[in-house]
Design a protein around this motif. Structure first.
Motif, PDB file in Angstrom:
ATOM      1  N   PRO A 158       0.833  -1.223   0.000  1.00 48.97           N
ATOM      2  CA  PRO A 158       0.000   0.000   0.000  1.00 48.97           C
ATOM      3  C   PRO A 158       0.862   1.266   0.000  1.00 48.97           C
ATOM      4  CG  PRO A 158      -0.702  -1.557   1.693  1.00 48.97           C
ATOM      5  CD  PRO A 158       0.547  -2.100   1.138  1.00 48.97           C
ATOM      6  N   GLY A 159       0.434   2.257  -0.774  1.00 48.64           N
ATOM      7  CA  GLY A 159       1.119   3.540  -0.795  1.00 48.64           C
ATOM      8  C   GLY A 159       2.351   3.561  -1.678  1.00 48.64           C
ATOM      9  N   GLN A 160       2.720   2.440  -2.298  1.00 47.51           N
ATOM     10  CA  GLN A 160       3.939   2.418  -3.112  1.00 47.51           C
ATOM     11  C   GLN A 160       3.676   2.162  -4.593  1.00 47.51           C
ATOM     12  OE1 GLN A 160       6.837  -0.209  -1.441  1.00 47.51           O
ATOM     13  NE2 GLN A 160       7.745   1.490  -0.299  1.00 47.51           N
ATOM     14  N   GLY A 161       2.632   1.383  -4.865  1.00 50.52           N
ATOM     15  CA  GLY A 161       2.388   1.028  -6.271  1.00 50.52           C
ATOM     16  C   GLY A 161       3.368  -0.028  -6.741  1.00 50.52           C
TER      17      GLY A 161
END
Lengths: 364, 197
Positions: B193-196
Protein backbone atom coordinates in the motif's frame (compact mmCIF):
# COMPACT_ATOMS: atom_id res chain seq x y z
CA UNK A 1 -64.30 -40.61 -54.08
CA UNK A 2 -63.10 -41.56 -57.56
CA UNK A 3 -66.34 -40.19 -59.05
CA UNK A 4 -65.74 -36.92 -57.30
CA UNK A 5 -62.23 -36.78 -58.75
CA UNK A 6 -63.50 -37.48 -62.27
CA UNK A 7 -66.18 -34.81 -62.06
CA UNK A 8 -63.51 -32.25 -61.18
CA UNK A 9 -61.66 -33.08 -64.40
CA UNK A 10 -58.65 -30.93 -65.15
CA UNK A 11 -59.24 -28.93 -61.98
CA UNK A 12 -58.12 -31.90 -59.86
CA UNK A 13 -54.39 -31.33 -60.44
CA UNK A 14 -54.26 -27.69 -59.30
CA UNK A 15 -56.65 -28.42 -56.40
CA UNK A 16 -54.41 -31.27 -55.23
CA UNK A 17 -51.35 -28.99 -55.30
CA UNK A 18 -53.27 -26.28 -53.42
CA UNK A 19 -54.25 -28.86 -50.81
CA UNK A 20 -50.64 -30.02 -50.45
CA UNK A 21 -49.44 -26.43 -50.06
CA UNK A 22 -52.06 -25.80 -47.40
CA UNK A 23 -51.08 -28.95 -45.53
CA UNK A 24 -47.34 -28.13 -45.66
CA UNK A 25 -48.01 -24.57 -44.46
CA UNK A 26 -50.20 -25.72 -41.59
CA UNK A 27 -47.75 -28.38 -40.42
CA UNK A 28 -44.80 -25.99 -40.75
CA UNK A 29 -46.50 -23.22 -38.77
CA UNK A 30 -47.52 -25.63 -36.00
CA UNK A 31 -44.03 -27.15 -35.85
CA UNK A 32 -42.43 -23.70 -35.72
CA UNK A 33 -44.63 -22.82 -32.73
CA UNK A 34 -43.34 -25.81 -30.78
CA UNK A 35 -39.77 -25.59 -32.09
CA UNK A 36 -39.60 -22.02 -30.79
CA UNK A 37 -40.59 -23.34 -27.39
CA UNK A 38 -38.02 -26.15 -27.66
CA UNK A 39 -35.36 -23.57 -28.54
CA UNK A 40 -36.16 -21.52 -25.45
CA UNK A 41 -36.46 -24.60 -23.22
CA UNK A 42 -33.05 -25.95 -24.33
CA UNK A 43 -31.52 -22.53 -23.88
CA UNK A 44 -33.04 -22.27 -20.42
CA UNK A 45 -32.01 -25.82 -19.53
CA UNK A 46 -28.34 -25.12 -20.27
CA UNK A 47 -28.53 -22.05 -18.05
CA UNK A 48 -30.36 -24.04 -15.32
CA UNK A 49 -33.47 -21.90 -15.64
CA UNK A 50 -36.99 -23.20 -16.17
CA UNK A 51 -37.81 -21.37 -19.39
CA UNK A 52 -41.40 -20.53 -20.37
CA UNK A 53 -43.66 -22.48 -18.01
CA UNK A 54 -46.74 -20.36 -17.35
CA UNK A 55 -48.96 -20.50 -20.45
CA UNK A 56 -50.46 -23.97 -20.74
CA UNK A 57 -48.96 -27.18 -19.29
CA UNK A 58 -45.12 -26.95 -19.31
CA UNK A 59 -45.51 -23.65 -21.19
CA UNK A 60 -46.66 -25.54 -24.29
CA UNK A 61 -48.93 -22.70 -25.42
CA UNK A 62 -46.32 -19.96 -24.93
CA UNK A 63 -45.74 -19.51 -28.69
CA UNK A 64 -49.47 -19.08 -29.30
CA UNK A 65 -49.67 -16.42 -26.60
CA UNK A 66 -46.69 -14.64 -28.23
CA UNK A 67 -48.41 -14.95 -31.60
CA UNK A 68 -51.54 -13.23 -30.25
CA UNK A 69 -49.44 -10.47 -28.73
CA UNK A 70 -47.59 -9.83 -32.00
CA UNK A 71 -50.84 -9.70 -33.98
CA UNK A 72 -52.65 -7.34 -31.60
CA UNK A 73 -49.89 -4.75 -31.30
CA UNK A 74 -49.94 -1.59 -33.37
CA UNK A 75 -47.70 -1.42 -36.42
CA UNK A 76 -45.34 1.53 -36.12
CA UNK A 77 -43.58 2.80 -39.25
CA UNK A 78 -40.78 5.29 -38.58
CA UNK A 79 -41.39 8.75 -40.08
CA UNK A 80 -38.27 8.73 -42.29
CA UNK A 81 -38.73 5.15 -43.46
CA UNK A 82 -39.23 4.13 -47.05
CA UNK A 83 -42.75 2.76 -46.48
CA UNK A 84 -43.16 0.31 -49.37
CA UNK A 85 -39.74 -1.29 -48.93
CA UNK A 86 -40.12 -1.27 -45.13
CA UNK A 87 -43.33 -3.31 -45.32
CA UNK A 88 -42.13 -5.50 -48.18
CA UNK A 89 -38.93 -6.69 -46.44
CA UNK A 90 -40.50 -8.95 -43.77
CA UNK A 91 -43.12 -10.22 -46.24
CA UNK A 92 -40.35 -11.16 -48.68
CA UNK A 93 -38.33 -12.92 -45.97
CA UNK A 94 -41.32 -14.95 -44.84
CA UNK A 95 -42.55 -15.79 -48.37
CA UNK A 96 -39.14 -16.97 -49.55
CA UNK A 97 -38.77 -19.10 -46.43
CA UNK A 98 -42.08 -20.81 -47.20
CA UNK A 99 -41.44 -21.17 -50.95
CA UNK A 100 -38.30 -23.25 -50.40
CA UNK A 101 -40.37 -25.99 -48.77
CA UNK A 102 -42.08 -26.75 -52.09
CA UNK A 103 -39.10 -28.87 -53.15
CA UNK A 104 -38.38 -30.68 -49.85
CA UNK A 105 -39.34 -34.38 -49.95
CA UNK A 106 -40.41 -35.48 -46.47
CA UNK A 107 -41.30 -39.17 -46.81
CA UNK A 108 -41.04 -42.06 -49.27
CA UNK A 109 -43.97 -42.46 -51.65
CA UNK A 110 -46.00 -45.62 -52.00
CA UNK A 111 -44.18 -46.55 -55.22
CA UNK A 112 -40.41 -46.95 -55.29
CA UNK A 113 -38.50 -43.85 -56.34
CA UNK A 114 -41.33 -41.46 -55.50
CA UNK A 115 -41.69 -39.28 -52.43
CA UNK A 116 -44.07 -36.98 -50.59
CA UNK A 117 -43.17 -33.62 -52.06
CA UNK A 118 -45.11 -30.74 -53.64
CA UNK A 119 -42.80 -30.32 -56.66
CA UNK A 120 -40.33 -33.09 -57.50
CA UNK A 121 -37.81 -30.90 -59.33
CA UNK A 122 -34.87 -32.28 -61.31
CA UNK A 123 -32.78 -29.38 -60.05
CA UNK A 124 -34.26 -29.52 -56.53
CA UNK A 125 -31.05 -28.89 -54.62
CA UNK A 126 -30.17 -25.98 -56.90
CA UNK A 127 -33.67 -24.55 -56.34
CA UNK A 128 -33.19 -24.67 -52.58
CA UNK A 129 -29.78 -23.01 -52.90
CA UNK A 130 -31.14 -20.33 -55.24
CA UNK A 131 -34.17 -19.41 -53.16
CA UNK A 132 -32.33 -19.47 -49.85
CA UNK A 133 -29.68 -17.17 -51.34
CA UNK A 134 -32.47 -14.63 -51.92
CA UNK A 135 -33.17 -14.48 -48.18
CA UNK A 136 -30.50 -11.82 -47.79
CA UNK A 137 -32.72 -9.30 -49.62
CA UNK A 138 -35.29 -9.20 -46.83
CA UNK A 139 -32.55 -8.25 -44.41
CA UNK A 140 -30.85 -5.64 -46.61
CA UNK A 141 -34.18 -4.06 -47.58
CA UNK A 142 -35.37 -3.97 -43.96
CA UNK A 143 -32.12 -2.43 -42.78
CA UNK A 144 -32.02 0.18 -45.51
CA UNK A 145 -35.71 1.13 -45.43
CA UNK A 146 -35.64 1.74 -41.68
CA UNK A 147 -33.55 4.86 -42.37
CA UNK A 148 -31.63 4.43 -39.15
CA UNK A 149 -27.98 3.74 -38.34
CA UNK A 150 -28.09 0.50 -36.37
CA UNK A 151 -30.41 -1.35 -38.74
CA UNK A 152 -28.29 -0.25 -41.71
CA UNK A 153 -25.05 -1.44 -40.10
CA UNK A 154 -26.73 -4.71 -39.19
CA UNK A 155 -27.99 -5.17 -42.75
CA UNK A 156 -24.55 -4.53 -44.25
CA UNK A 157 -22.91 -7.00 -41.88
CA UNK A 158 -25.49 -9.62 -42.57
CA UNK A 159 -25.26 -9.23 -46.35
CA UNK A 160 -21.48 -9.72 -46.26
CA UNK A 161 -21.83 -12.66 -43.89
CA UNK A 162 -24.52 -14.49 -45.85
CA UNK A 163 -22.79 -14.00 -49.22
CA UNK A 164 -19.52 -15.31 -47.74
CA UNK A 165 -20.92 -18.47 -46.22
CA UNK A 166 -23.12 -19.25 -49.22
CA UNK A 167 -19.95 -20.01 -51.16
CA UNK A 168 -18.81 -22.81 -48.87
CA UNK A 169 -22.38 -24.16 -48.58
CA UNK A 170 -22.43 -24.29 -52.38
CA UNK A 171 -19.21 -26.31 -52.54
CA UNK A 172 -20.39 -28.74 -49.87
CA UNK A 173 -23.58 -29.27 -51.88
CA UNK A 174 -21.44 -29.90 -54.98
CA UNK A 175 -19.60 -32.75 -53.22
CA UNK A 176 -22.93 -34.47 -52.52
CA UNK A 177 -24.16 -33.86 -56.09
CA UNK A 178 -20.92 -35.42 -57.40
CA UNK A 179 -21.42 -38.53 -55.27
CA UNK A 180 -25.04 -39.01 -56.28
CA UNK A 181 -24.82 -37.80 -59.88
CA UNK A 182 -28.18 -36.08 -59.64
CA UNK A 183 -29.63 -32.85 -58.30
CA UNK A 184 -33.01 -34.42 -57.55
CA UNK A 185 -33.54 -34.47 -53.79
CA UNK A 186 -35.50 -37.75 -53.86
CA UNK A 187 -32.63 -39.42 -55.74
CA UNK A 188 -30.12 -37.99 -53.27
CA UNK A 189 -32.05 -39.47 -50.33
CA UNK A 190 -32.51 -42.85 -52.03
CA UNK A 191 -28.75 -42.98 -52.70
CA UNK A 192 -28.30 -43.32 -48.92
CA UNK A 193 -30.53 -46.38 -48.54
CA UNK A 194 -29.26 -49.47 -46.77
CA UNK A 195 -28.47 -48.48 -43.22
CA UNK A 196 -26.63 -45.86 -41.24
CA UNK A 197 -23.23 -46.68 -42.80
CA UNK A 198 -24.50 -45.54 -46.21
CA UNK A 199 -25.60 -42.08 -45.06
CA UNK A 200 -23.47 -39.45 -46.77
CA UNK A 201 -21.91 -38.39 -43.44
CA UNK A 202 -20.26 -41.81 -43.23
CA UNK A 203 -20.25 -42.76 -46.95
CA UNK A 204 -19.17 -46.39 -46.40
CA UNK A 205 -20.38 -47.29 -49.88
CA UNK A 206 -17.59 -44.99 -51.16
CA UNK A 207 -15.18 -46.25 -48.54
CA UNK A 208 -12.37 -43.81 -47.77
CA UNK A 209 -14.61 -40.84 -48.45
CA UNK A 210 -15.75 -40.72 -44.81
CA UNK A 211 -12.55 -38.71 -44.35
CA UNK A 212 -13.98 -36.07 -46.70
CA UNK A 213 -17.72 -36.21 -46.09
CA UNK A 214 -17.65 -36.08 -42.29
CA UNK A 215 -15.69 -32.78 -42.30
CA UNK A 216 -18.03 -31.55 -45.06
CA UNK A 217 -21.01 -32.19 -42.79
CA UNK A 218 -19.37 -30.19 -40.03
CA UNK A 219 -18.63 -27.34 -42.46
CA UNK A 220 -22.21 -27.42 -43.68
CA UNK A 221 -23.51 -27.30 -40.11
CA UNK A 222 -21.34 -24.33 -39.13
CA UNK A 223 -22.07 -22.51 -42.41
CA UNK A 224 -25.78 -23.11 -41.83
CA UNK A 225 -25.42 -21.40 -38.44
CA UNK A 226 -23.78 -18.42 -40.15
CA UNK A 227 -26.26 -18.40 -43.04
CA UNK A 228 -29.26 -18.23 -40.71
CA UNK A 229 -27.66 -15.60 -38.45
CA UNK A 230 -27.81 -17.91 -35.46
CA UNK A 231 -25.46 -17.57 -32.51
CA UNK A 232 -22.44 -17.71 -32.42
CA UNK A 233 -22.67 -15.87 -35.75
CA UNK A 234 -25.54 -13.51 -34.90
CA UNK A 235 -23.39 -10.46 -35.69
CA UNK A 236 -26.18 -8.72 -37.67
CA UNK A 237 -28.23 -8.49 -34.49
CA UNK A 238 -25.47 -8.44 -31.93
CA UNK A 239 -27.43 -6.80 -29.14
CA UNK A 240 -24.43 -5.43 -27.30
CA UNK A 241 -23.30 -3.46 -30.37
CA UNK A 242 -26.26 -2.97 -32.69
CA UNK A 243 -29.30 -3.29 -30.34
CA UNK A 244 -31.12 -5.75 -32.66
CA UNK A 245 -29.54 -5.06 -36.05
CA UNK A 246 -31.92 -4.83 -38.97
CA UNK A 247 -34.95 -5.50 -36.75
CA UNK A 248 -34.55 -2.46 -34.50
CA UNK A 249 -37.39 -0.46 -36.05
CA UNK A 250 -39.72 -3.42 -36.47
CA UNK A 251 -42.51 -4.42 -34.14
CA UNK A 252 -45.78 -6.36 -34.04
CA UNK A 253 -46.73 -8.31 -37.20
CA UNK A 254 -43.76 -7.29 -39.42
CA UNK A 255 -41.39 -8.42 -36.68
CA UNK A 256 -43.36 -11.64 -36.35
CA UNK A 257 -42.87 -12.25 -40.09
CA UNK A 258 -39.12 -11.66 -39.78
CA UNK A 259 -38.88 -14.08 -36.88
CA UNK A 260 -41.06 -16.66 -38.62
CA UNK A 261 -38.89 -16.45 -41.74
CA UNK A 262 -35.76 -16.83 -39.65
CA UNK A 263 -37.00 -19.95 -37.89
CA UNK A 264 -38.35 -21.42 -41.14
CA UNK A 265 -34.88 -20.97 -42.62
CA UNK A 266 -33.32 -22.71 -39.63
CA UNK A 267 -35.67 -25.67 -40.00
CA UNK A 268 -34.96 -25.65 -43.75
CA UNK A 269 -31.23 -25.90 -43.04
CA UNK A 270 -31.96 -28.80 -40.67
CA UNK A 271 -34.00 -30.49 -43.40
CA UNK A 272 -31.19 -29.93 -45.91
CA UNK A 273 -28.66 -31.52 -43.54
CA UNK A 274 -31.05 -34.44 -43.09
CA UNK A 275 -31.52 -34.88 -46.84
CA UNK A 276 -27.92 -34.34 -47.92
CA UNK A 277 -26.03 -36.08 -45.15
CA UNK A 278 -28.23 -37.92 -42.64
CA UNK A 279 -30.09 -40.25 -44.99
CA UNK A 280 -33.40 -38.38 -45.19
CA UNK A 281 -36.26 -40.73 -44.33
CA UNK A 282 -34.14 -43.90 -44.20
CA UNK A 283 -33.78 -45.47 -40.77
CA UNK A 284 -30.37 -46.44 -39.39
CA UNK A 285 -31.06 -50.16 -39.93
CA UNK A 286 -32.16 -51.27 -43.40
CA UNK A 287 -35.25 -53.49 -43.48
CA UNK A 288 -34.82 -56.12 -46.18
CA UNK A 289 -37.36 -56.44 -48.99
CA UNK A 290 -38.69 -59.68 -47.41
CA UNK A 291 -39.72 -57.66 -44.33
CA UNK A 292 -41.16 -54.63 -46.11
CA UNK A 293 -43.03 -56.57 -48.78
CA UNK A 294 -45.84 -57.52 -46.42
CA UNK A 295 -46.21 -54.10 -44.81
CA UNK A 296 -48.82 -51.64 -46.09
CA UNK A 297 -47.02 -48.93 -48.13
CA UNK A 298 -48.73 -46.17 -46.17
CA UNK A 299 -47.20 -47.46 -42.94
CA UNK A 300 -43.73 -47.37 -44.52
CA UNK A 301 -44.34 -43.80 -45.69
CA UNK A 302 -45.43 -42.73 -42.22
CA UNK A 303 -42.42 -44.46 -40.65
CA UNK A 304 -40.20 -42.59 -43.13
CA UNK A 305 -41.91 -39.32 -42.20
CA UNK A 306 -41.26 -40.04 -38.52
CA UNK A 307 -37.56 -40.70 -39.20
CA UNK A 308 -37.31 -37.52 -41.26
CA UNK A 309 -38.93 -35.39 -38.58
CA UNK A 310 -36.83 -37.03 -35.88
CA UNK A 311 -33.61 -36.18 -37.72
CA UNK A 312 -34.73 -32.60 -38.36
CA UNK A 313 -35.55 -32.32 -34.67
CA UNK A 314 -32.10 -33.66 -33.77
CA UNK A 315 -30.41 -31.06 -36.00
CA UNK A 316 -32.58 -28.34 -34.49
CA UNK A 317 -31.58 -29.52 -31.01
CA UNK A 318 -27.93 -29.12 -32.03
CA UNK A 319 -28.70 -25.59 -33.28
CA UNK A 320 -30.34 -24.75 -29.94
CA UNK A 321 -27.44 -26.21 -27.96
CA UNK A 322 -24.89 -24.21 -29.95
CA UNK A 323 -26.89 -21.05 -29.30
CA UNK A 324 -26.73 -21.68 -25.56
CA UNK A 325 -23.13 -22.83 -25.30
CA UNK A 326 -20.87 -20.97 -27.75
CA UNK A 327 -19.93 -17.29 -27.24
CA UNK A 328 -20.33 -14.85 -30.13
CA UNK A 329 -17.58 -14.57 -32.75
CA UNK A 330 -15.81 -11.34 -33.57
CA UNK A 331 -16.55 -10.05 -37.08
CA UNK A 332 -13.00 -10.45 -38.40
CA UNK A 333 -12.89 -14.00 -37.02
CA UNK A 334 -16.15 -14.76 -38.82
CA UNK A 335 -14.83 -13.54 -42.15
CA UNK A 336 -11.51 -15.34 -41.69
CA UNK A 337 -13.28 -18.62 -40.89
CA UNK A 338 -15.50 -18.32 -43.96
CA UNK A 339 -12.97 -17.25 -46.58
CA UNK A 340 -9.63 -18.60 -45.35
CA UNK A 341 -10.62 -21.92 -43.78
CA UNK A 342 -13.98 -23.17 -45.05
CA UNK A 343 -13.60 -22.06 -48.67
CA UNK A 344 -10.21 -23.76 -49.33
CA UNK A 345 -11.24 -26.87 -47.38
CA UNK A 346 -14.51 -27.32 -49.24
CA UNK A 347 -12.80 -26.56 -52.56
CA UNK A 348 -10.22 -29.27 -51.86
CA UNK A 349 -13.05 -31.64 -50.94
CA UNK A 350 -14.78 -31.00 -54.27
CA UNK A 351 -11.54 -31.92 -56.08
CA UNK A 352 -11.04 -35.06 -53.96
CA UNK A 353 -14.62 -36.27 -54.45
CA UNK A 354 -14.50 -35.50 -58.18
CA UNK A 355 -11.25 -37.47 -58.42
CA UNK A 356 -12.79 -40.37 -56.51
CA UNK A 357 -15.89 -40.41 -58.73
CA UNK A 358 -13.76 -40.31 -61.88
CA UNK A 359 -11.02 -42.81 -61.01
CA UNK A 360 -12.53 -45.14 -58.41
CA UNK A 361 -16.09 -44.88 -59.63
CA UNK A 362 -18.98 -43.75 -57.51
CA UNK A 363 -21.77 -43.06 -59.97
CA UNK A 364 -24.12 -45.98 -60.12
CA UNK B 1 -51.78 -22.63 -69.60
CA UNK B 2 -48.18 -22.22 -70.73
CA UNK B 3 -49.19 -19.30 -72.93
CA UNK B 4 -50.95 -17.53 -70.05
CA UNK B 5 -47.92 -18.06 -67.83
CA UNK B 6 -45.59 -16.80 -70.56
CA UNK B 7 -47.67 -13.66 -71.21
CA UNK B 8 -47.87 -12.87 -67.51
CA UNK B 9 -44.17 -13.35 -66.81
CA UNK B 10 -43.09 -11.59 -70.01
CA UNK B 11 -45.29 -8.62 -69.12
CA UNK B 12 -43.71 -8.50 -65.65
CA UNK B 13 -40.22 -8.61 -67.18
CA UNK B 14 -40.93 -5.71 -69.54
CA UNK B 15 -42.71 -3.60 -66.91
CA UNK B 16 -40.02 -4.22 -64.27
CA UNK B 17 -37.30 -3.38 -66.79
CA UNK B 18 -39.13 -0.13 -67.56
CA UNK B 19 -39.31 0.77 -63.89
CA UNK B 20 -35.55 0.14 -63.58
CA UNK B 21 -34.93 3.28 -65.63
CA UNK B 22 -38.07 5.13 -64.55
CA UNK B 23 -37.65 4.84 -60.78
CA UNK B 24 -36.44 8.05 -59.11
CA UNK B 25 -34.63 6.31 -56.28
CA UNK B 26 -31.61 4.22 -57.42
CA UNK B 27 -32.25 1.65 -54.69
CA UNK B 28 -35.75 1.12 -56.11
CA UNK B 29 -34.13 0.76 -59.54
CA UNK B 30 -31.97 -2.09 -58.28
CA UNK B 31 -34.98 -3.75 -56.64
CA UNK B 32 -36.86 -3.59 -59.96
CA UNK B 33 -33.77 -5.00 -61.67
CA UNK B 34 -33.85 -7.94 -59.27
CA UNK B 35 -37.50 -8.54 -60.15
CA UNK B 36 -36.51 -8.47 -63.84
CA UNK B 37 -33.79 -11.09 -63.32
CA UNK B 38 -36.12 -13.27 -61.30
CA UNK B 39 -38.93 -13.13 -63.86
CA UNK B 40 -36.45 -13.88 -66.65
CA UNK B 41 -35.55 -17.03 -64.72
CA UNK B 42 -39.27 -17.84 -64.77
CA UNK B 43 -39.24 -17.54 -68.59
CA UNK B 44 -36.30 -19.97 -68.76
CA UNK B 45 -38.23 -22.47 -66.63
CA UNK B 46 -41.15 -22.20 -69.07
CA UNK B 47 -39.00 -23.29 -72.05
CA UNK B 48 -37.66 -26.21 -70.03
CA UNK B 49 -34.20 -24.81 -69.25
CA UNK B 50 -34.57 -25.12 -65.48
CA UNK B 51 -30.80 -25.47 -64.88
CA UNK B 52 -30.06 -22.13 -66.57
CA UNK B 53 -32.94 -20.56 -64.64
CA UNK B 54 -31.52 -21.67 -61.30
CA UNK B 55 -28.02 -20.49 -62.30
CA UNK B 56 -29.48 -17.10 -63.24
CA UNK B 57 -31.09 -16.81 -59.82
CA UNK B 58 -28.00 -18.04 -57.93
CA UNK B 59 -25.45 -15.94 -59.80
CA UNK B 60 -27.28 -12.76 -60.78
CA UNK B 61 -30.01 -12.39 -58.19
CA UNK B 62 -28.21 -14.07 -55.31
CA UNK B 63 -24.74 -12.59 -55.75
CA UNK B 64 -24.30 -9.88 -58.41
CA UNK B 65 -27.46 -7.91 -57.57
CA UNK B 66 -26.65 -8.08 -53.85
CA UNK B 67 -23.35 -6.33 -54.58
CA UNK B 68 -25.19 -3.79 -56.76
CA UNK B 69 -27.59 -3.06 -53.95
CA UNK B 70 -24.69 -2.82 -51.52
CA UNK B 71 -22.88 -0.24 -53.63
CA UNK B 72 -25.97 1.81 -54.47
CA UNK B 73 -27.04 1.97 -50.83
CA UNK B 74 -23.60 3.17 -49.78
CA UNK B 75 -23.59 5.98 -52.36
CA UNK B 76 -24.66 9.33 -51.03
CA UNK B 77 -26.09 10.92 -54.16
CA UNK B 78 -28.11 14.10 -54.36
CA UNK B 79 -30.87 12.99 -56.74
CA UNK B 80 -32.24 16.46 -57.48
CA UNK B 81 -28.83 17.66 -58.60
CA UNK B 82 -28.35 14.49 -60.60
CA UNK B 83 -31.60 14.96 -62.52
CA UNK B 84 -30.91 18.56 -63.54
CA UNK B 85 -28.57 17.92 -66.46
CA UNK B 86 -30.57 15.08 -67.98
CA UNK B 87 -32.32 17.18 -70.63
CA UNK B 88 -29.03 17.65 -72.45
CA UNK B 89 -28.76 13.93 -73.14
CA UNK B 90 -32.20 13.54 -74.76
CA UNK B 91 -30.99 13.82 -78.40
CA UNK B 92 -28.25 11.26 -77.79
CA UNK B 93 -30.63 8.89 -75.98
CA UNK B 94 -33.15 9.26 -78.81
CA UNK B 95 -30.46 8.44 -81.38
CA UNK B 96 -29.41 5.26 -79.54
CA UNK B 97 -33.05 4.23 -79.17
CA UNK B 98 -33.82 4.76 -82.86
CA UNK B 99 -30.71 2.82 -83.92
CA UNK B 100 -31.68 -0.12 -81.70
CA UNK B 101 -35.26 -0.09 -83.00
CA UNK B 102 -34.03 0.11 -86.62
CA UNK B 103 -31.72 -2.86 -86.08
CA UNK B 104 -34.53 -4.93 -84.60
CA UNK B 105 -36.82 -4.02 -87.52
CA UNK B 106 -34.05 -4.90 -89.98
CA UNK B 107 -33.49 -8.34 -88.42
CA UNK B 108 -37.19 -9.21 -88.39
CA UNK B 109 -37.64 -7.90 -91.95
CA UNK B 110 -34.72 -10.02 -93.18
CA UNK B 111 -36.67 -13.19 -92.41
CA UNK B 112 -35.25 -13.71 -88.95
CA UNK B 113 -38.59 -14.82 -87.54
CA UNK B 114 -38.92 -17.32 -84.74
CA UNK B 115 -36.20 -19.96 -85.19
CA UNK B 116 -37.65 -23.33 -86.15
CA UNK B 117 -34.62 -25.56 -85.55
CA UNK B 118 -34.03 -27.77 -82.54
CA UNK B 119 -35.80 -25.97 -79.71
CA UNK B 120 -35.29 -28.76 -77.17
CA UNK B 121 -33.72 -27.40 -73.99
CA UNK B 122 -31.89 -30.67 -73.33
CA UNK B 123 -30.97 -32.36 -76.65
CA UNK B 124 -29.27 -35.78 -76.50
CA UNK B 125 -29.33 -35.87 -72.68
CA UNK B 126 -31.84 -36.71 -69.97
CA UNK B 127 -31.53 -33.38 -68.10
CA UNK B 128 -30.41 -30.00 -69.36
CA UNK B 129 -27.61 -29.75 -66.79
CA UNK B 130 -26.05 -32.75 -68.55
CA UNK B 131 -26.81 -31.29 -71.98
CA UNK B 132 -24.99 -28.07 -71.09
CA UNK B 133 -22.12 -30.05 -69.60
CA UNK B 134 -21.67 -32.13 -72.75
CA UNK B 135 -21.54 -29.07 -74.97
CA UNK B 136 -19.42 -26.96 -72.66
CA UNK B 137 -16.76 -29.56 -71.87
CA UNK B 138 -16.42 -31.06 -75.37
CA UNK B 139 -17.23 -28.56 -78.13
CA UNK B 140 -16.36 -25.35 -76.28
CA UNK B 141 -13.65 -26.64 -73.94
CA UNK B 142 -11.04 -24.09 -75.06
CA UNK B 143 -13.40 -21.14 -74.83
CA UNK B 144 -14.50 -22.30 -71.39
CA UNK B 145 -10.90 -22.46 -70.17
CA UNK B 146 -10.21 -19.08 -71.75
CA UNK B 147 -13.14 -17.56 -69.85
CA UNK B 148 -11.65 -18.99 -66.68
CA UNK B 149 -8.29 -17.38 -67.42
CA UNK B 150 -9.95 -14.03 -68.13
CA UNK B 151 -11.67 -14.20 -64.74
CA UNK B 152 -8.37 -15.15 -63.08
CA UNK B 153 -6.65 -12.14 -64.67
CA UNK B 154 -9.45 -9.88 -63.46
CA UNK B 155 -9.11 -11.27 -59.95
CA UNK B 156 -5.34 -10.86 -59.88
CA UNK B 157 -5.79 -7.32 -61.23
CA UNK B 158 -8.22 -6.41 -58.47
CA UNK B 159 -5.86 -7.79 -55.83
CA UNK B 160 -2.85 -5.94 -57.28
CA UNK B 161 -4.83 -2.67 -57.38
CA UNK B 162 -5.81 -2.85 -53.72
CA UNK B 163 -2.75 -4.52 -52.20
CA UNK B 164 -0.52 -1.91 -50.59
CA UNK B 165 2.39 -2.48 -48.27
CA UNK B 166 2.45 0.45 -45.93
CA UNK B 167 5.19 0.52 -43.29
CA UNK B 168 4.44 1.05 -39.58
CA UNK B 169 1.07 -0.64 -39.64
CA UNK B 170 0.06 -3.07 -36.91
CA UNK B 171 -1.17 -6.23 -38.61
CA UNK B 172 -3.17 -9.01 -37.07
CA UNK B 173 -1.32 -12.24 -36.42
CA UNK B 174 -3.99 -14.88 -35.94
CA UNK B 175 -1.57 -17.59 -34.80
CA UNK B 176 -0.22 -15.22 -32.15
CA UNK B 177 -3.74 -14.34 -31.01
CA UNK B 178 -4.97 -17.89 -30.70
CA UNK B 179 -1.65 -19.05 -29.26
CA UNK B 180 -1.95 -16.74 -26.25
CA UNK B 181 -2.04 -18.57 -22.93
CA UNK B 182 -3.02 -17.37 -19.49
CA UNK B 183 0.59 -17.56 -18.34
CA UNK B 184 1.87 -14.99 -20.89
CA UNK B 185 -1.13 -12.67 -20.60
CA UNK B 186 -1.86 -12.37 -16.88
CA UNK B 187 0.58 -11.65 -14.12
CA UNK B 188 -0.34 -11.53 -10.44
CA UNK B 189 1.18 -8.65 -8.50
CA UNK B 190 0.96 -7.92 -4.81
CA UNK B 191 1.70 -4.20 -4.43
CA UNK B 192 2.43 -2.79 -1.03
CA UNK B 193 0.00 0.00 0.00
CA UNK B 194 1.12 3.54 -0.79
CA UNK B 195 3.94 2.42 -3.11
CA UNK B 196 2.39 1.03 -6.27
CA UNK B 197 4.23 -1.33 -8.56
Amino acid sequence: MSNAIESLGSLWGPLLVLGQIGLFTLVLLLSIAFLLLLDRKVWAGVMMRKGPNVVGPFGLLQSFADFGKFLLKEIVIPAGANKAVFIMAPILTCTLAFVTWAAIPVAPGTETGTSWVIANLNVGILYLFAISSLGVYGIIMGGWASNSKYPFLGALRSAAQMVSYEVSIGFVIVTVILLVGSMNLTTIVNNQDGGIQNWHVFSFQYFPLILVMLPMFVIFFISALAETNRPPFDLPEAESELVAGYQVEYGSTPYLLFMLGEYLNIVLMCAMMTILFLGGWHGPIALGPELTANMPPLLLSLAGLAWFMGKVLFCFFLFALVKAIVPRYRYDQLMRLGWKIFLPTSLAAVILVAGYVTFVGGLS
Amino acid sequence: MAFIAFSLIAAIVVLAAMFVIAARNPVHSVLWLILTFFSAAGLLVLIGAEFLAMLLVVVYVGAVAVLFLFVVMMLDVDFVELKQGTARYWPFALLVGVILLAELALVSAAGGSIPTGNMDASPNAPTNAEAIGFVMYTDYMLLFQLAGIVLLVAMVGAIVLTLRHKPHIKRQDIAKQTGRRRADAVELKDPTPGQGI
